[in-house]
Write a protein that holds these residues in place. Structure first.
Motif, short mmCIF file in Angstrom:
data_model
loop_
_atom_site.label_atom_id
_atom_site.label_comp_id
_atom_site.label_asym_id
_atom_site.label_seq_id
_atom_site.Cartn_x
_atom_site.Cartn_y
_atom_site.Cartn_z
N GLN A 320 -2.81 0.39 1.83
CA GLN A 320 -1.68 -0.49 1.58
C GLN A 320 -0.39 0.18 2.02
O GLN A 320 -0.15 1.37 1.74
CB GLN A 320 -1.61 -0.82 0.09
N THR A 321 0.45 -0.57 2.73
CA THR A 321 1.73 -0.05 3.20
C THR A 321 2.83 -1.06 2.90
O THR A 321 2.56 -2.26 2.73
CB THR A 321 1.71 0.21 4.72
N GLY A 322 4.05 -0.58 2.83
CA GLY A 322 5.19 -1.49 2.68
C GLY A 322 5.63 -1.73 1.26
O GLY A 322 6.56 -2.50 1.03
N GLY A 323 5.03 -1.10 0.27
CA GLY A 323 5.44 -1.30 -1.11
C GLY A 323 6.63 -0.42 -1.47
O GLY A 323 7.04 0.44 -0.69
N PRO A 324 7.22 -0.60 -2.66
CA PRO A 324 6.86 -1.60 -3.67
C PRO A 324 7.17 -3.02 -3.20
O PRO A 324 8.03 -3.24 -2.37
CB PRO A 324 7.70 -1.20 -4.88
N SER A 414 -0.08 -5.39 3.36
CA SER A 414 1.28 -5.13 3.82
C SER A 414 2.05 -6.43 3.63
O SER A 414 1.45 -7.47 3.31
CB SER A 414 1.28 -4.70 5.28
N PRO A 415 3.36 -6.44 3.84
CA PRO A 415 4.07 -7.72 3.75
C PRO A 415 3.57 -8.76 4.74
O PRO A 415 3.76 -9.96 4.51
CB PRO A 415 5.52 -7.33 4.04
N GLY A 416 2.91 -8.35 5.77
CA GLY A 416 2.43 -9.29 6.77
C GLY A 416 0.97 -9.63 6.69
O GLY A 416 0.46 -10.40 7.52
N GLU A 417 0.25 -9.10 5.68
CA GLU A 417 -1.20 -9.33 5.62
C GLU A 417 -1.67 -9.30 4.18
O GLU A 417 -1.27 -8.42 3.40
CB GLU A 417 -1.92 -8.26 6.44
N ALA A 418 -2.53 -10.27 3.81
CA ALA A 418 -3.02 -10.36 2.44
C ALA A 418 -4.48 -10.75 2.42
O ALA A 418 -4.97 -11.45 3.31
CB ALA A 418 -2.20 -11.39 1.65
#
Length: 665
Positions: A320-324, A414-418
């Motif tokens: 996981q990237t892009g958090g929090p 990531s913000p672009g993938e779920a």
């Protein structure tokens, strides 16, 4: 006087004669021969091994009425009740010829003695440890070969087996089963042969330096399997501490129940080459589960397969990237796909597009679903969503006001993938899972034409691991220029077709196909473009329910050269159809000339092993080589390989039918 003496003598002779002839009131019994009462055959309840045991002398001992015993081995008549299993000579020598049971008998007159004989045959050999890893030029390991026999017994056959290595420069093995790493990194198949039966395992000799610290931080875990209802899913957000410990939260949807907010804990261990084990402790969804994993070189992704004799599960860990995160992390247009079953347990798959406003609202959406062959377009979807700081959240979609909202948990990679899993508990609702990706729209929209070729793989019911169709389609400025399909048991040539595409990325494809074995036909699809190089595809013809992903094959018409495959790749192949479940995950090296070596963890309907992935691209059809479609043998199995680029290839396993890929590290 003499006459009187003679009379006395004659009288005495007469008395003696009378007594000897049995006269008198109390006759005297003379001794007779003893009677044979029983025969004992030894060895009793014996076990012999076919191909291993020497002919064995049996003995027959007679017991008599006077309490005496006598060896009758040479005097009795010997017989076997099952000469297919064992034969016995006239002298009582028994030879076993095949596995089974027989009664060995010895007969004298009307008296018979017998005993049971079990002849066992070696059926398989297992080598442990399985799939070992050694450091190049600096490793050794003692292997053990255990033979399994037809009578459900087992023996250690390490010392009597013949050992060999397919690649001694990487790993050699001596006559005792001890392996030593060679001077170069690579993979080797180690064989142990005994009584014409061979057991194998694979060994990795590596110059890599993975450790438990290589798996560190938050990961999205997705697992899929099969049960009586159909596909089932387990999604989780877990944290690896870099020291072998896991913790997190999960949601599951299976035939037994929908489970949410499940506490997850476990352990993991990585070998030097990035392969290892992951264990999940018992929770409300399942008991203790063990998985084999293969971690990519950058630590961003790991493939998993269950390796414990339980129900088949396979999936991935994604870093996981892009958090929090927050609701603002989900902002813009997203293309999504869902697959699973409807309320009647019939196949259901769909793809679509939604617009998120970054504040928890789905302001618009459209979608196309294939519900057991009925095509249902939805032009007006709205909804809402939440996202917590750890990237786990909820999604509710209102479908044209026809039904109550469909409810999901989402996991942001990531913000672009779920990753998405449905959590509706009402049995009148469908059960689905899938994914969503932010749409990257070219300036001015997607336009009206596509160029180049795309390689795709579609899954039955839209569920990963349930292979349905793979192939390539070539888009031209005014229509479909051609392509190829592979499905279970058939290959199809795409001869012509048409397509449409709107500015929002939604399009249609209609193909005319020729099935090589017998007849022509057609296939139709709806697609939603994620970008100019990637799209989600839904089949909408002939009552077939499939969806999946299509990716750009750049450089057409000169695409898919064998030389493109060079380097080290993660590989996975899955077939999750109940009754023929097969999953293989591993690491493979391609030499740029069509040759492969590698190692994999294999779960073949519960049979667990480590396999060497030796093989090669061994032939091509001249009519398909220009589209990058090749046939290959990998690890003894037959595949069709669609080469997208140097970075990726799509795999189609022929028996059992399964899909997979190679992704370069």
């Amino acid at each position: 006087m003499k006459a009187h003496y003679l009379e006395i003598l004659l009288l005495a002779v007469a008395v003696v004669t009378f007594v000897r002839c049995g006269g008198g009131d109390k006759p005297t019994t003379s001794p007779t021969d003893p009677t044979l009462n029983s025969i004992v055959v030894t060895p009793a309840n014996n076990k012999m091994t076919v191909g291993r045991s020497s002919p064995q002398q049996y003995t027959a001992s007679g017991s008599y009425s006077n309490g005496s015993a006598k060896d009758l081995t040479a005097a009795v008549t010997w017989s076997s009740s099952n000469s297919y299993v064992a034969t016995v000579s006239a002298a009582g020598v028994v030879t076993v010829t095949s596995a089974g049971t027989a009664t060995i008998s010895a007969k004298s007159g009307s008296v018979t003695g017998s005993t049971n004989l079990t002849a066992r045959a070696l059926t398989s050999i297992a080598i442990t440890p399985s799939g070992a890893t050694l450091a190049v030029s600096n490793g050794s390991l003692q292997l053990t070969a255990t033979g399994a026999f037809s009578d459900n017994t087992s023996d250690d056959v390490t010392a009597v087996a013949s050992w060999s290595s397919s690649n001694p420069s990487a790993a050699n093995v001596d006559s005792s089963g001890k392996i030593n790493s060679g001077i170069s990194a690579g993979y080797s198949r180690i064989d142990a042969t005994y009584l014409s039966v061979t057991g194998s395992t694979a060994v990795s000799v590596t110059d890599q330096h993975f450790s438990d610290a290589s798996l560190n931080g938050p990961y999205v875990l997705t697992l899929i399997g099969s049960d009586d209802r159909g596909p089932n899913w387990f999604n989780a957000l877990i944290t690896a501490d870099g020291n072998g410990q896991l913790s997190g939260k999960a949601d599951a949807n299976n035939a037994a129940a929908v489970s949410t907010d499940v506490t997850v804990s476990g352990t993991y261990h990585l070998e030097l080459d990035g392969r290892g084990t992951l264990e999940l402790t018992p929770n409300s969804v399942f008991t203790h589960r063990t998985f084999r994993i293969v971690l990519s070189a950058d630590g961003q992704r790991a493939e998993l397969v269950s390796f414990d004799g339980g129900s088949m599960l396979t999936g991935a860990l994604e870093k996981q990237t892009g958090g929090p995160f927050s609701p603002a992390s989900v902002n813009g247009r997203y293309v999504f796909e869902l697959g699973g079953i409807d309320e009647f347990s019939s196949p259901l798959a769909g793809i679509g597009l939604f617009q998120a406003d970054g504040a928890g609202h789905i302001v618009s959406a459209l979608a196309d679903f294939n519900d057991n062959g009925t095509i249902v377009p939805f032009g007006s979807l709205t909804g809402s969503y939440t996202v917590s700081a750890d990237g786990r959240g909820t999604l509710a979609l209102d479908v044209d006001g026809v039904v109550a909202a469909l409810n999901f948990f989402i996991y942001l990679v990531s913000p672009g993938e779920a990753r998405i899993i449905e959590i509706d508990t009402d049995p009148s609702r469908p059960a689905t899972a899938g994914q969503a990706e932010v749409q990257i729209v070219p300036t001015g929209g997607f336009g009206s034409t596509l160029f180049d070729a795309y390689v795709f793989e579609l899954n039955e019911s839209g569920a990963e691991g349930r292979f349905g169709l793979a192939g390539e389609v070539v888009f031209g400025p005014s229509g479909i220029l051609g392509g190829w399909h592979d499905t279970t048991g058939a290959q199809e040539e795409v001869t012509q077709g048409s397509y449409t595409i709107a500015a929002n990325g939604r399009g249609t494809v209609d193909e005319t196909t020729f099935i090589r074995c017998c007849a022509s036909g057609n296939r139709s699809f709806v697609f939603y473009a994620v970008s100019t190089s990637r799209m989600y595809l839904l089949e909408i013809d002939n009552g077939i329910v499939r969806n999946g992903i299509a990716e750009l094959q750049p450089g057409w018409p000169d695409v898919g050269r064998i030389s493109a495959l060079s380097g080290t790749y993660l590989t996975t192949t899955a077939s999750l159809t109940q009754g023929s479940e097969f999953v293989q995950i591993g690491r493979l090296k391609a030499d740029g000339t069509g040759g492969f070596t590698g190692i994999a963890a294999v779960n073949d309907a519960g049979a667990l092993s480590s396999a060497a992935l030796d093989g090669a691209i061994d032939s091509n059809d001249p009519s398909t080589s220009n589209v990058g479609r090749w046939t290959a043998t990998i690890g003894g199995d037959r595949y069709v390989v669609y080469i997208l680029s140097a970075d990726k290839a799509v795999l189609v396993k022929t028996v059992p039918a399964g899909g997979g890929y190679l992704v370069q590290e």
